[in-house]
Design a protein around this motif. Structure first.
Motif, PDB file in Angstrom:
ATOM      1  N   ASP A 109       0.942  -1.621  -0.249  1.00  0.00           N
ATOM      2  CA  ASP A 109      -0.237   0.043   0.052  1.00  0.00           C
ATOM      3  C   ASP A 109       1.046   0.798  -0.089  1.00  0.00           C
ATOM      4  O   ASP A 109       0.212   2.851  -0.027  1.00  0.00           O
ATOM      5  CB  ASP A 109      -1.330  -0.143   1.277  1.00  0.00           C
ATOM      6  N   THR A 110       2.049   0.847  -0.405  1.00  0.00           N
ATOM      7  CA  THR A 110       2.872   2.465  -0.332  1.00  0.00           C
ATOM      8  C   THR A 110       3.845   2.480  -1.980  1.00  0.00           C
ATOM      9  O   THR A 110       4.367   3.280  -1.977  1.00  0.00           O
ATOM     10  CB  THR A 110       3.819   2.679   0.652  1.00  0.00           C
ATOM     11  N   ARG A 111       4.080   1.460  -2.100  1.00  0.00           N
ATOM     12  CA  ARG A 111       4.559   1.332  -3.711  1.00  0.00           C
ATOM     13  C   ARG A 111       3.068   1.800  -5.131  1.00  0.00           C
ATOM     14  O   ARG A 111       2.256   1.144  -5.169  1.00  0.00           O
ATOM     15  CB  ARG A 111       5.321  -0.201  -4.157  1.00  0.00           C
ATOM     16  N   PHE A 112       3.570   2.924  -5.910  1.00  0.00           N
ATOM     17  CA  PHE A 112       2.644   3.506  -6.518  1.00  0.00           C
ATOM     18  C   PHE A 112       3.526   3.719  -8.255  1.00  0.00           C
ATOM     19  O   PHE A 112       5.041   3.748  -7.793  1.00  0.00           O
ATOM     20  CB  PHE A 112       1.776   4.161  -6.535  1.00  0.00           C
ATOM     21  N   GLN A 113       2.636   3.148  -9.117  1.00  0.00           N
ATOM     22  CA  GLN A 113       3.153   3.390 -10.235  1.00  0.00           C
ATOM     23  C   GLN A 113       3.755   5.175 -10.779  1.00  0.00           C
ATOM     24  O   GLN A 113       4.667   5.612 -11.545  1.00  0.00           O
ATOM     25  CB  GLN A 113       2.740   3.394 -11.830  1.00  0.00           C
ATOM     26  N   SER A 114       2.728   5.475 -10.624  1.00  0.00           N
ATOM     27  CA  SER A 114       2.128   7.170 -10.408  1.00  0.00           C
ATOM     28  C   SER A 114       1.703   7.918  -9.240  1.00  0.00           C
ATOM     29  O   SER A 114       0.707   7.230  -9.427  1.00  0.00           O
ATOM     30  CB  SER A 114       2.230   7.943 -11.677  1.00  0.00           C
ATOM     31  N   VAL A 115       1.983   9.076  -9.234  1.00  0.00           N
ATOM     32  CA  VAL A 115       1.071  10.176  -8.274  1.00  0.00           C
ATOM     33  C   VAL A 115       1.085  11.140  -8.718  1.00  0.00           C
ATOM     34  O   VAL A 115       1.628  12.224  -9.613  1.00  0.00           O
ATOM     35  CB  VAL A 115       1.811  10.574  -7.164  1.00  0.00           C
ATOM     36  N   SER A 116      -0.677  11.887  -9.582  1.00  0.00           N
ATOM     37  CA  SER A 116      -1.038  12.499  -9.775  1.00  0.00           C
ATOM     38  C   SER A 116      -2.065  13.715 -10.160  1.00  0.00           C
ATOM     39  O   SER A 116      -2.449  13.215  -8.893  1.00  0.00           O
ATOM     40  CB  SER A 116      -0.697  12.568 -12.288  1.00  0.00           C
ATOM     41  N   GLY A 117      -2.173  14.832  -9.822  1.00  0.00           N
ATOM     42  CA  GLY A 117      -2.943  15.435  -9.560  1.00  0.00           C
ATOM     43  C   GLY A 117      -2.749  16.502  -8.936  1.00  0.00           C
ATOM     44  O   GLY A 117      -3.733  17.152  -8.331  1.00  0.00           O
ATOM     45  N   LEU A 118      -2.072  16.480  -7.503  1.00  0.00           N
ATOM     46  CA  LEU A 118      -1.455  16.592  -6.987  1.00  0.00           C
ATOM     47  C   LEU A 118      -1.069  18.632  -7.213  1.00  0.00           C
ATOM     48  O   LEU A 118      -0.170  18.972  -7.628  1.00  0.00           O
ATOM     49  CB  LEU A 118       0.377  16.368  -6.352  1.00  0.00           C
ATOM     50  N   SER A 119      -1.714  19.449  -6.897  1.00  0.00           N
ATOM     51  CA  SER A 119      -2.419  20.808  -6.741  1.00  0.00           C
ATOM     52  C   SER A 119      -2.972  21.999  -6.539  1.00  0.00           C
ATOM     53  O   SER A 119      -3.618  21.503  -5.555  1.00  0.00           O
ATOM     54  CB  SER A 119      -2.796  21.198  -8.748  1.00  0.00           C
ATOM     55  N   ALA A 120      -2.763  22.928  -6.205  1.00  0.00           N
ATOM     56  CA  ALA A 120      -3.734  23.753  -5.289  1.00  0.00           C
ATOM     57  C   ALA A 120      -3.673  25.147  -6.425  1.00  0.00           C
ATOM     58  O   ALA A 120      -3.206  25.467  -7.268  1.00  0.00           O
ATOM     59  CB  ALA A 120      -2.705  24.591  -4.125  1.00  0.00           C
ATOM     60  N   GLU A 121      -4.322  26.125  -6.252  1.00  0.00           N
ATOM     61  CA  GLU A 121      -5.213  27.190  -7.225  1.00  0.00           C
ATOM     62  C   GLU A 121      -6.043  27.847  -5.924  1.00  0.00           C
ATOM     63  O   GLU A 121      -6.724  27.715  -5.272  1.00  0.00           O
ATOM     64  CB  GLU A 121      -6.161  26.801  -7.759  1.00  0.00           C
ATOM     65  N   VAL A 122      -6.036  29.552  -6.282  1.00  0.00           N
ATOM     66  CA  VAL A 122      -7.068  30.078  -5.584  1.00  0.00           C
ATOM     67  C   VAL A 122      -7.952  30.579  -6.692  1.00  0.00           C
ATOM     68  O   VAL A 122      -7.740  31.543  -7.424  1.00  0.00           O
ATOM     69  CB  VAL A 122      -5.704  31.996  -5.664  1.00  0.00           C
ATOM     70  N   LYS A 123      -9.168  30.326  -6.212  1.00  0.00           N
ATOM     71  CA  LYS A 123     -10.326  31.110  -6.989  1.00  0.00           C
ATOM     72  C   LYS A 123     -10.631  32.558  -6.618  1.00  0.00           C
ATOM     73  O   LYS A 123     -10.113  32.752  -5.763  1.00  0.00           O
ATOM     74  CB  LYS A 123     -11.663  29.918  -6.081  1.00  0.00           C
ATOM     75  N   THR A 124     -11.008  33.096  -7.791  1.00  0.00           N
ATOM     76  CA  THR A 124     -11.750  34.153  -7.748  1.00  0.00           C
ATOM     77  C   THR A 124     -12.787  34.903  -8.102  1.00  0.00           C
ATOM     78  O   THR A 124     -13.181  34.267  -8.723  1.00  0.00           O
ATOM     79  CB  THR A 124      -9.597  35.267  -8.733  1.00  0.00           C
ATOM     80  N   GLU A 125     -12.705  36.205  -7.691  1.00  0.00           N
ATOM     81  CA  GLU A 125     -13.656  36.992  -8.189  1.00  0.00           C
ATOM     82  C   GLU A 125     -13.703  37.845  -8.681  1.00  0.00           C
ATOM     83  O   GLU A 125     -12.907  39.271  -8.073  1.00  0.00           O
ATOM     84  CB  GLU A 125     -14.932  36.566  -6.505  1.00  0.00           C
ATOM     85  N   THR A 126     -14.823  38.453 -10.020  1.00  0.00           N
ATOM     86  CA  THR A 126     -14.468  39.687 -10.205  1.00  0.00           C
ATOM     87  C   THR A 126     -15.321  40.588  -9.841  1.00  0.00           C
ATOM     88  O   THR A 126     -16.764  40.389  -9.494  1.00  0.00           O
ATOM     89  CB  THR A 126     -14.306  40.127 -11.915  1.00  0.00           C
ATOM     90  N   TYR A 127     -14.834  42.196  -9.509  1.00  0.00           N
ATOM     91  CA  TYR A 127     -15.431  43.348  -9.422  1.00  0.00           C
ATOM     92  C   TYR A 127     -15.830  44.635 -10.258  1.00  0.00           C
ATOM     93  O   TYR A 127     -14.517  44.982 -10.333  1.00  0.00           O
ATOM     94  CB  TYR A 127     -15.398  43.811  -7.626  1.00  0.00           C
ATOM     95  N   LYS A 128     -16.699  44.783 -10.376  1.00  0.00           N
ATOM     96  CA  LYS A 128     -16.877  45.665 -11.411  1.00  0.00           C
ATOM     97  C   LYS A 128     -17.054  47.415 -10.181  1.00  0.00           C
ATOM     98  O   LYS A 128     -17.865  47.203 -10.211  1.00  0.00           O
ATOM     99  CB  LYS A 128     -18.367  45.933 -12.580  1.00  0.00           C
TER     100      LYS A 128
END
Length: 147
Positions: free
Chosen positions: A25-44
């Motif tokens: 359970d600790t051996r993997f061929q690949s690990v993907s998708g580790l990411s973070a993003e800041v969601k934004t909002e626009t203001y007029k």
């Protein structure tokens, strides 16, 4: 000995805290998708027509995908199937460590409140000589980086 940069991405370890330390359970061929993003909002702004203000709202984290050869005796898969069968989510903490040549962690990511979202298996094809690969997709709340 001077460390070489950038580090290689093929020497890593994944551990699931609270599920056990079964080596499979600790051996993997690949690990993907580790990411973070800041969601934004626009203001007029009234009277200001040249641009819109873009404001940060919240952080968003993508699901993580782990791939490995099909494991027939796995506490991790039991955790997945228990979640799918009972719909009772038992979140865990996941540590992903990028290792140096000696096996010591260079960087680690600590994923908080991770739970099973999807399990799939590669196609079975009698014309191919390939290993059966299982894909595990997990959702998590947030992560921290330790360097």
């Amino acid at each position: 000995m001077a460390e070489s940069y950038p580090p290689v991405s093929f020497y890593y370890q994944v551990s699931f805290n609270g599920i056990g330390d079964n080596a499979i359970d600790t051996r993997f061929q690949s690990v993907s998708g580790l990411s973070a993003e800041v969601k934004t909002e626009t203001y007029k702004e009234g009277g200001e027509n040249r641009f819109e203000h873009v404001l940060p709202v919240r952080s968003s984290y993508s699901d993580i995908t782990l791939k490995r050869g099909l494991a027939t005796d796995s506490k991790l898969i039991k955790w997945f199937t228990d979640t799918f069968d009972t719909m009772q989510v038992q979140p865990v903490t996941i540590d992903i460590m990028l290792l140096n040549e000696e096996g010591d962690p260079l960087v680690s990511w600590n994923l908080v409140h991770a739970w099973p979202k999807k399990w799939s298996i590669s196609d079975f094809d009698a014309e191919q000589n390939a290993i059966a690969i299982e894909t595990l997709e997990l959702h998590y709340r947030t992560f921290s980086i330790n360097m």
